[in-house]
Motif scaffolding. Sequence first.
Motif, PDB file in Angstrom:
ATOM      1  N   ILE A   1       0.847  -1.208   0.000  1.00  0.00           N
ATOM      2  CA  ILE A   1       0.000   0.000   0.000  1.00  0.00           C
ATOM      3  C   ILE A   1       0.880   1.255   0.000  1.00  0.00           C
ATOM      4  O   ILE A   1       0.470   2.310  -0.468  1.00  0.00           O
TER       5      ILE A   1
ATOM      6  N   VAL B   1       1.192   3.593  -3.147  1.00  0.00           N
ATOM      7  CA  VAL B   1       0.225   4.651  -3.501  1.00  0.00           C
ATOM      8  C   VAL B   1       0.100   5.667  -2.361  1.00  0.00           C
ATOM      9  O   VAL B   1      -0.137   6.850  -2.601  1.00  0.00           O
TER      10      VAL B   1
ATOM     11  N   ILE C   1      -6.523  10.614  -1.290  1.00  0.00           N
ATOM     12  CA  ILE C   1      -5.892   9.301  -1.561  1.00  0.00           C
ATOM     13  C   ILE C   1      -4.993   8.923  -0.384  1.00  0.00           C
ATOM     14  O   ILE C   1      -5.027   7.793   0.105  1.00  0.00           O
TER      15      ILE C   1
ATOM     16  N   LEU D   1      -7.216   7.902   2.656  1.00  0.00           N
ATOM     17  CA  LEU D   1      -7.949   6.643   2.478  1.00  0.00           C
ATOM     18  C   LEU D   1      -7.007   5.438   2.428  1.00  0.00           C
ATOM     19  O   LEU D   1      -7.263   4.419   3.068  1.00  0.00           O
ATOM     20  N   THR D   2      -5.910   5.567   1.670  1.00  0.00           N
ATOM     21  CA  THR D   2      -4.973   4.432   1.595  1.00  0.00           C
ATOM     22  C   THR D   2      -4.248   4.254   2.934  1.00  0.00           C
ATOM     23  O   THR D   2      -3.922   3.129   3.316  1.00  0.00           O
TER      24      THR D   2
ATOM     25  N   LEU E   1      -6.495   2.252   5.048  1.00  0.00           N
ATOM     26  CA  LEU E   1      -6.472   0.842   4.632  1.00  0.00           C
ATOM     27  C   LEU E   1      -5.162   0.153   5.025  1.00  0.00           C
ATOM     28  O   LEU E   1      -5.108  -1.060   5.152  1.00  0.00           O
TER      29      LEU E   1
ATOM     30  N   TYR F   1      -7.389  -5.145   1.537  1.00  0.00           N
ATOM     31  CA  TYR F   1      -6.860  -3.793   1.818  1.00  0.00           C
ATOM     32  C   TYR F   1      -5.998  -3.299   0.659  1.00  0.00           C
ATOM     33  O   TYR F   1      -6.090  -2.142   0.263  1.00  0.00           O
ATOM     34  N   ILE F   2      -5.150  -4.191   0.125  1.00  0.00           N
ATOM     35  CA  ILE F   2      -4.245  -3.805  -0.975  1.00  0.00           C
ATOM     36  C   ILE F   2      -5.050  -3.437  -2.228  1.00  0.00           C
ATOM     37  O   ILE F   2      -4.856  -2.369  -2.812  1.00  0.00           O
TER      38      ILE F   2
ATOM     39  N   LEU G   1      -8.219  -2.630  -2.472  1.00  0.00           N
ATOM     40  CA  LEU G   1      -9.045  -1.428  -2.235  1.00  0.00           C
ATOM     41  C   LEU G   1      -8.213  -0.157  -2.364  1.00  0.00           C
ATOM     42  O   LEU G   1      -8.652   0.823  -2.976  1.00  0.00           O
ATOM     43  N   ALA G   2      -7.007  -0.165  -1.789  1.00  0.00           N
ATOM     44  CA  ALA G   2      -6.121   1.008  -1.846  1.00  0.00           C
ATOM     45  C   ALA G   2      -5.780   1.361  -3.291  1.00  0.00           C
ATOM     46  O   ALA G   2      -5.846   2.532  -3.688  1.00  0.00           O
ATOM     47  N   TYR G   3      -5.437   0.344  -4.098  1.00  0.00           N
ATOM     48  CA  TYR G   3      -5.079   0.604  -5.500  1.00  0.00           C
ATOM     49  C   TYR G   3      -6.308   1.024  -6.309  1.00  0.00           C
ATOM     50  O   TYR G   3      -6.213   1.880  -7.187  1.00  0.00           O
TER      51      TYR G   3
ATOM     52  N   ILE H   1      -9.083   2.583  -5.186  1.00  0.00           N
ATOM     53  CA  ILE H   1      -9.442   3.962  -4.804  1.00  0.00           C
ATOM     54  C   ILE H   1      -8.529   4.951  -5.530  1.00  0.00           C
ATOM     55  O   ILE H   1      -8.981   5.936  -6.106  1.00  0.00           O
ATOM     56  N   THR H   2      -7.225   4.654  -5.523  1.00  0.00           N
ATOM     57  CA  THR H   2      -6.261   5.542  -6.194  1.00  0.00           C
ATOM     58  C   THR H   2      -6.576   5.645  -7.683  1.00  0.00           C
ATOM     59  O   THR H   2      -6.619   6.739  -8.247  1.00  0.00           O
TER      60      THR H   2
ATOM     61  N   LEU I   1      -9.853   7.695  -8.290  1.00  0.00           N
ATOM     62  CA  LEU I   1      -9.698   9.130  -8.007  1.00  0.00           C
ATOM     63  C   LEU I   1      -8.845   9.817  -9.073  1.00  0.00           C
ATOM     64  O   LEU I   1      -9.123  10.944  -9.463  1.00  0.00           O
TER      65      LEU I   1
END
Lengths: 247, 42
Positions: free
Chosen positions: A63, A66, A113, A116-117, A120, B10-11, B13-15, B17-18, B21
């Motif tokens: 994670i 990003v 971003i 949120l990340t 997570l 989690y991984i 979802l993070a990618y 969302i990025t 956006l």
Amino acid sequence: MSITSLGRVARLGHLFSRKNFYHLSGLFFPWVLGLAFCCLMVGGFWGLFWVLPDYQQGQAFRIMYVHVPASILSLAIFSIIFVNAVIFWIWKIKLCDFLARSSGEIGAVYTLIALLTGALWGKPMWGSFWVWDARLTSELILLFIYFAYLGLGSAIENEERRAWAMSLFAIVGWLDIPIVHFSVNFWTTLHQGASISKFSKPSIEVTQLLPLIVMILGFLLLYLGLMLWKCRSLIAKQEYEARLMER
Amino acid sequence: MPEFGSYAIYIWLAYAITFFLILFLFLKSYFTEKKIESQTKK
């Protein structure tokens, strides 16, 4: 100042005129966006699939690729807005107001971003999506500052008053940036301290660092490309409105 | 391709969302330009 020097300054001023900026940015922004896309694809796949898992955090550390670029750029973009606001405040260069305005939206999305990340990443590592930690709270305040900055831009109709208010707000709002950056040093936080900014000895393995650098470059180029694009639209809109007023 | 195990949600979802956006930023810039272009043509 000699005549030659004055001529040079005039030529430099001409280079940064809105008309020239409009044409030059039109030439550059598609290439910058293309390069950003390549960096994000390479860095994203590299970080997601090729890098070996971290010895402490396992797979969850991916994670970072990003979260970290978005966090760094969220601070850097507001600093760029601040510099442009100061220049506009002192020399009244209209292009600086356009550059600052074009950056606001991109900075707000990057901050979103990052938050949120970060949430997570926090859940598997800390056991919680959110803690009222100094770094997280100051970054959340930065998001509200971005929203207020953008809101101010759309709330004031008079062009001169809008530019004046936005630049003043950006100068005051920038005070949050050092707080976000140094929050991990000033207070005891759950969020980790600096790891890649220690250039002499980064506390991150080089194979994990390389895709991170590519991703930071990708986010930076994406910001530049989108900012140039948005700035062109603002210049075109203003020229159009000025012509309407003349009729 | 690595197995992300219990961290997969989690991984991804993070990618995701990025990605969305960034797509939002790109589309907003595109439609703003198109809107101004159509205004100026009129």
